[in-house]
Design a protein around this motif. Structure first.
Motif, PDB file in Angstrom:
ATOM      1  N   GLN A  10      -4.583   5.098   8.548  1.00  0.00           N
ATOM      2  CA  GLN A  10      -5.432   5.281   7.253  1.00  0.00           C
ATOM      3  C   GLN A  10      -4.444   4.487   6.123  1.00  0.00           C
ATOM      4  O   GLN A  10      -4.744   4.613   4.884  1.00  0.00           O
ATOM      5  CB  GLN A  10      -5.550   6.771   6.821  1.00  0.00           C
ATOM      6  N   SER A  52      -9.924   3.009 -11.610  1.00  0.00           N
ATOM      7  CA  SER A  52     -10.015   3.383 -10.245  1.00  0.00           C
ATOM      8  C   SER A  52      -8.832   3.377  -9.304  1.00  0.00           C
ATOM      9  O   SER A  52      -8.208   2.572  -9.202  1.00  0.00           O
ATOM     10  CB  SER A  52     -11.046   2.291  -9.617  1.00  0.00           C
ATOM     11  N   ARG A  53      -8.670   4.555  -8.945  1.00  0.00           N
ATOM     12  CA  ARG A  53      -7.235   4.660  -7.818  1.00  0.00           C
ATOM     13  C   ARG A  53      -7.527   3.765  -6.589  1.00  0.00           C
ATOM     14  O   ARG A  53      -6.629   3.316  -6.141  1.00  0.00           O
ATOM     15  CB  ARG A  53      -7.105   6.024  -7.677  1.00  0.00           C
ATOM     16  N   ALA A  54      -8.628   3.740  -5.983  1.00  0.00           N
ATOM     17  CA  ALA A  54      -9.032   2.977  -4.864  1.00  0.00           C
ATOM     18  C   ALA A  54      -8.691   1.496  -5.116  1.00  0.00           C
ATOM     19  O   ALA A  54      -8.452   0.936  -4.140  1.00  0.00           O
ATOM     20  CB  ALA A  54     -10.371   3.393  -4.545  1.00  0.00           C
ATOM     21  N   VAL A  72      -0.941   8.023  -5.063  1.00  0.00           N
ATOM     22  CA  VAL A  72      -1.814   7.084  -4.080  1.00  0.00           C
ATOM     23  C   VAL A  72      -0.713   6.295  -3.638  1.00  0.00           C
ATOM     24  O   VAL A  72       0.441   5.823  -3.977  1.00  0.00           O
ATOM     25  CB  VAL A  72      -2.390   6.130  -5.086  1.00  0.00           C
ATOM     26  N   THR A  90      -5.393   1.875   0.419  1.00  0.00           N
ATOM     27  CA  THR A  90      -4.882   3.029  -0.125  1.00  0.00           C
ATOM     28  C   THR A  90      -5.255   4.382   0.238  1.00  0.00           C
ATOM     29  O   THR A  90      -6.315   4.710   0.846  1.00  0.00           O
ATOM     30  CB  THR A  90      -5.192   2.831  -1.491  1.00  0.00           C
ATOM     31  N   THR A  91      -4.422   5.320   0.192  1.00  0.00           N
ATOM     32  CA  THR A  91      -4.382   6.603   0.471  1.00  0.00           C
ATOM     33  C   THR A  91      -4.381   7.676  -0.560  1.00  0.00           C
ATOM     34  O   THR A  91      -3.305   7.462  -1.244  1.00  0.00           O
ATOM     35  CB  THR A  91      -3.844   7.158   1.597  1.00  0.00           C
ATOM     36  N   SER A  92      -5.089   8.667  -0.772  1.00  0.00           N
ATOM     37  CA  SER A  92      -4.945   9.748  -1.982  1.00  0.00           C
ATOM     38  C   SER A  92      -3.969  10.714  -1.250  1.00  0.00           C
ATOM     39  O   SER A  92      -4.361  11.030   0.090  1.00  0.00           O
ATOM     40  CB  SER A  92      -6.044  10.266  -2.406  1.00  0.00           C
ATOM     41  N   ARG A 132      -6.548  11.490   1.745  1.00  0.00           N
ATOM     42  CA  ARG A 132      -7.834  10.946   1.990  1.00  0.00           C
ATOM     43  C   ARG A 132      -7.832   9.459   1.774  1.00  0.00           C
ATOM     44  O   ARG A 132      -7.306   8.877   0.964  1.00  0.00           O
ATOM     45  CB  ARG A 132      -8.801  11.103   0.944  1.00  0.00           C
ATOM     46  N   ASN A 133      -8.319   8.934   2.711  1.00  0.00           N
ATOM     47  CA  ASN A 133      -8.374   7.096   2.962  1.00  0.00           C
ATOM     48  C   ASN A 133      -9.332   6.909   1.891  1.00  0.00           C
ATOM     49  O   ASN A 133     -10.388   7.133   2.064  1.00  0.00           O
ATOM     50  CB  ASN A 133      -8.915   7.042   4.323  1.00  0.00           C
ATOM     51  N   LEU A 134      -8.858   6.120   0.924  1.00  0.00           N
ATOM     52  CA  LEU A 134      -9.682   5.334   0.127  1.00  0.00           C
ATOM     53  C   LEU A 134     -10.087   4.253   0.340  1.00  0.00           C
ATOM     54  O   LEU A 134     -10.812   3.559  -0.518  1.00  0.00           O
ATOM     55  CB  LEU A 134      -8.690   5.358  -1.342  1.00  0.00           C
ATOM     56  N   PRO A 193     -14.327   4.714   2.617  1.00  0.00           N
ATOM     57  CA  PRO A 193     -13.346   5.638   2.270  1.00  0.00           C
ATOM     58  C   PRO A 193     -13.467   6.846   3.194  1.00  0.00           C
ATOM     59  O   PRO A 193     -14.863   6.970   3.705  1.00  0.00           O
ATOM     60  CB  PRO A 193     -13.593   6.135   0.929  1.00  0.00           C
TER      61      PRO A 193
END
Length: 399
Positions: free
Chosen positions: A34, A78-80, A124, A142-144, A162-164, A209
């Motif tokens: 991820q 947007s963090r993603a 992130v 990116t990953t949270s 969580r995979n973004l 995601p």
């Protein structure tokens, strides 16, 4: 050590606690697939000493000079979509690396102590890869990453990731369009083997995601690995509050090689890595954070980047130190808000990459972790519905 070994050595410290090997392998494989390839973190993971303040007047002057930069800047919309952009923007006053670190130490020392049942970190993590068939371009995955560390040894500590998703890097949109605007990619990545540290493998990336996944991370009362030793919250709270004593404590774990390999590593490089992790996401007292910044200020080879913008668009002061691996030359950069003492972003940037990272232009961040929150809270962990990492999922795990 090649870049992937080094990146793996920077993965979140909670993965280094002594867990069941099957669970460890599944977590690492899935997390790396991820794009969560490494160790660094917000305000509290493993990192770097030893220099007294030049005097209260000097520190005050530095703090005034950097006033208004960094830590209070809102997170990106947007963090993603957050992408690294740590490019220097000529500041009015160019602070030296030592000035930046001593100002951060002074601010950390003045920060109010907070309380709560859990130390909470929200960040992130991002990884860059080269992708494309009809055109070549960079993509960012990116990953949270969220972390709840229970203050009580009887409490349960958790990580939830969580995979973004993956998307073209900023500036790569035209090349991506020429490639047919794909939403999935198969990329070549370093995948070292016992007999070939420069071996390559493939990893599948997707723009979609994923669902949150996570696990409890404490083994008994141990919740982090610091300087080669598993430690509890109580251990972290009891760390020395002077630079000399903290440096001595950290160096007790130094054995002439990297934190997760037998490749030779000098003491200053080791301290820089270990101290940065401590600052990123470990629950330590304000005085310990101040001491950690002073440890960094006393290391050779640390340079100032001036005012920079981090992956989430926040302005801070950057410092960097070179890291030479078998995969070429890289630089570990820290983006700091000296006014608050917060470590905003920890990232690894290509300088003279070779092998599996030969595609990276000098100045390209190949891994980063940007912290958005790190504080004590009474809010309990938000556990995912299916907490366990799927064991059937394969990925770019350690060899």
């Amino acid at each position: 050590m090649n870049p992937m070994d080094q990146l793996r050595a920077a993965r979140p410290a909670h993965l280094d606690t002594p867990v069941d090997e099957g669970t460890r392998a599944a977590e690492l494989s899935y997390a790396m697939a991820q794009a969560r390839t490494v160790r660094a973190r917000t305000i509290a993971k493993p990192v770097r000493g030893g220099l007294a303040l030049a005097g209260a007047a000097t520190v005050t002057a530095v703090a005034v000079a950097v006033s208004g930069t960094g830590g209070t800047t809102p997170r990106a919309p947007s963090r993603a979509e957050a992408a690294p952009a740590a490019t220097s923007a000529a500041p009015v006053v160019r602070l030296s690396a030592k000035q930046i670190l001593l100002a951060a130490a002074d601010s950390s020392l003045r920060a109010p102590a907070t309380t709560g049942a859990y130390w909470y970190v929200d960040s992130v993590i991002g990884v860059a890869n080269e992708a494309g068939t009809r055109a070549r371009y960079l993509v960012h995955s990116t990953t949270s990453h969220r972390l709840w560390i229970a203050r009580s040894p009887e409490g349960e500590s958790w990580f939830v990731d969580r995979n973004l998703g993956t998307r073209p890097a900023k500036g790569a949109e035209d090349a991506w369009a020429r490639d047919g605007s794909p939403t999935k990619w198969s990329v070549e990545v370093p995948k070292p083997k016992a007999d070939d540290k420069n071996a390559l493998g493939r990893m599948e990336l997707d723009s979609t995601p994923g669902r949150p996944f996570g696990n409890p991370i404490n083994i008994g009362d141990k919740v982090f690995e610091l300087a080669g030793k598993n430690v509890s919250v109580a251990d972290l709270q009891a760390l020395p509050t002077t630079a000399a004593a903290l440096k001595q404590r950290l160096l007790q774990g130094y054995a002439g090689h990297g934190t997760e390999s037998d490749d030779p590593q000098d003491a200053d490089s080791w301290l820089y890595q270990v101290t940065s992790g401590l600052l990123r996401d470990m629950p330590v007292k304000p005085a310990v954070r101040a001491a950690a910044y002073k440890v960094l200020a006393g290391l050779d080879g640390v340079r100032s980047l001036g005012e920079v913008t981090d992956t989430l668009g926040r302005t801070g002061q950057g410092i960097a130190r070179p890291e030479n691996w078998s995969g070429g030359g890289f630089e570990r950069q820290l983006v700091i808000d000296p006014e608050t003492g917060i470590l905003l972003t920890d990232q690894i940037v290509a300088v003279r990459p070779t092998g599996g990272y030969a595609w990276a232009e000098p100045g390209t961040p190949i891994w980063w972790e940007a912290t958005t929150e790190a504080s004590w809270t009474d809010k309990a962990p938000e556990k995912p519905q299916s907490p366990r990492v799927p064991r059937s999922r394969s990925g770019q795990g350690p060899q």
